[in-house]
Design a protein around this motif. Structure first.
Motif, mmCIF file in Angstrom:
data_model
loop_
_atom_site.group_PDB
_atom_site.id
_atom_site.type_symbol
_atom_site.label_atom_id
_atom_site.label_comp_id
_atom_site.label_asym_id
_atom_site.label_seq_id
_atom_site.Cartn_x
_atom_site.Cartn_y
_atom_site.Cartn_z
ATOM 1 N N UNK A 128 43.896 48.428 39.507
ATOM 2 C CA UNK A 128 42.953 47.312 39.438
ATOM 3 C C UNK A 128 42.895 46.796 38.004
ATOM 4 N N UNK A 129 43.127 45.503 37.838
ATOM 5 C CA UNK A 129 43.072 44.854 36.533
ATOM 6 C C UNK A 129 42.044 43.728 36.612
ATOM 7 N N UNK A 130 41.128 43.705 35.660
ATOM 8 C CA UNK A 130 40.139 42.632 35.624
ATOM 9 C C UNK A 130 40.754 41.398 34.982
ATOM 10 N N UNK A 131 40.612 40.251 35.652
ATOM 11 C CA UNK A 131 41.098 38.981 35.116
ATOM 12 C C UNK A 131 39.951 37.979 35.127
ATOM 13 N N UNK A 132 40.189 36.813 34.534
ATOM 14 C CA UNK A 132 39.148 35.781 34.513
ATOM 15 C C UNK A 132 38.849 35.246 35.910
ATOM 16 N N UNK A 170 46.246 38.459 42.420
ATOM 17 C CA UNK A 170 45.904 37.226 41.704
ATOM 18 C C UNK A 170 46.960 36.847 40.655
ATOM 19 N N UNK A 171 48.211 37.165 40.918
ATOM 20 C CA UNK A 171 49.277 36.795 39.987
ATOM 21 C C UNK A 171 49.902 37.992 39.307
ATOM 22 N N UNK A 231 48.619 41.718 21.918
ATOM 23 C CA UNK A 231 47.316 42.387 21.947
ATOM 24 C C UNK A 231 46.610 42.136 23.267
ATOM 25 N N UNK A 232 46.772 40.930 23.808
ATOM 26 C CA UNK A 232 46.140 40.595 25.086
ATOM 27 C C UNK A 232 46.675 41.498 26.201
ATOM 28 N N UNK A 233 47.989 41.682 26.235
ATOM 29 C CA UNK A 233 48.591 42.538 27.255
ATOM 30 C C UNK A 233 48.173 43.980 27.057
ATOM 31 N N UNK A 234 48.135 44.434 25.803
ATOM 32 C CA UNK A 234 47.676 45.804 25.534
ATOM 33 C C UNK A 234 46.241 45.992 25.998
ATOM 34 N N UNK A 235 45.432 44.952 25.823
ATOM 35 C CA UNK A 235 44.038 45.028 26.280
ATOM 36 C C UNK A 235 43.978 45.125 27.796
ATOM 37 N N UNK A 236 44.795 44.324 28.476
ATOM 38 C CA UNK A 236 44.845 44.373 29.935
ATOM 39 C C UNK A 236 45.233 45.767 30.393
ATOM 40 N N UNK A 237 46.175 46.381 29.675
ATOM 41 C CA UNK A 237 46.658 47.706 30.036
ATOM 42 C C UNK A 237 45.810 48.833 29.462
ATOM 43 N N UNK A 238 44.733 48.493 28.773
ATOM 44 C CA UNK A 238 43.859 49.477 28.127
ATOM 45 C C UNK A 238 44.608 50.311 27.087
ATOM 46 N N UNK A 239 45.478 49.681 26.338
ATOM 47 C CA UNK A 239 46.249 50.409 25.316
ATOM 48 C C UNK A 239 45.509 50.458 24.007
#
Length: 142
Positions: A51-55, A84-85, A134-142
């Motif tokens: 599960x990934x939170x998106x806008x 959702x993509x 950084x955005x992708x790392x944030x999505x992945x909780x890195x």
């Protein structure tokens, strides 16, 4: 109903061997996993959705796990297209992502070659975790 988990990747920045393999394959996830499991190297089983939170809301990604405790190898394979993509811009054009445990003793190039030799695979691309935005790392909780 399947459990939902967050995807968390951990790595040490000093190492150059932490990759995600991006895979291009037009086959369904069930067919693709079946062919990988026929290599006798992998034994993927369906895991909990990621599960990934998106806008737009929460997006769910199909995930398979391979835990080979005997050889200390752990892999996760998930479909890049969620409800959702896709996961992130860096993964555009990819159908699957194969992630390995950084403690894994097998060189990533051997795994890349093994996956690339599958008849359902059109391309395999190495993606360095350290080079993700950084955005992708944030999505992945890195």
């Amino acid at each position: 109903m399947t459990k939902k988990k967050k995807l968390i990747l951990e790595w040490e920045e000093e190492t150059d061997e932490n990759y995600i393999l991006g895979i291009v394959s037009s086959s369904s996830h069930l067919e693709f996993v079946h062919y990988l499991n026929k290599t006798e190297y992998f034994n993927f089983e369906r895991g909990a959705e990621i599960e990934i939170e998106t806008s737009q809301g929460n997006s769910y990604f199909i995930c398979f796990s391979n835990n080979d405790r005997e050889n200390n190898n752990e892999y996760k394979l998930f479909k890049n297209k969620g409800t959702l993509g896709i996961l992130a811009k860096e993964f555009k054009g990819l159908d699957y992502l194969l992630m390995h445990n950084p403690e894994n003793s097998d060189p990533i190039l051997e795994i890349k070659e093994l996956v690339n030799n599958q008849k359902l695979v059109q391309a395999v691309i190495e993606i360095k975790i350290q080079k993700l935005s950084d955005k992708t790392k944030k999505i992945l909780d890195l």
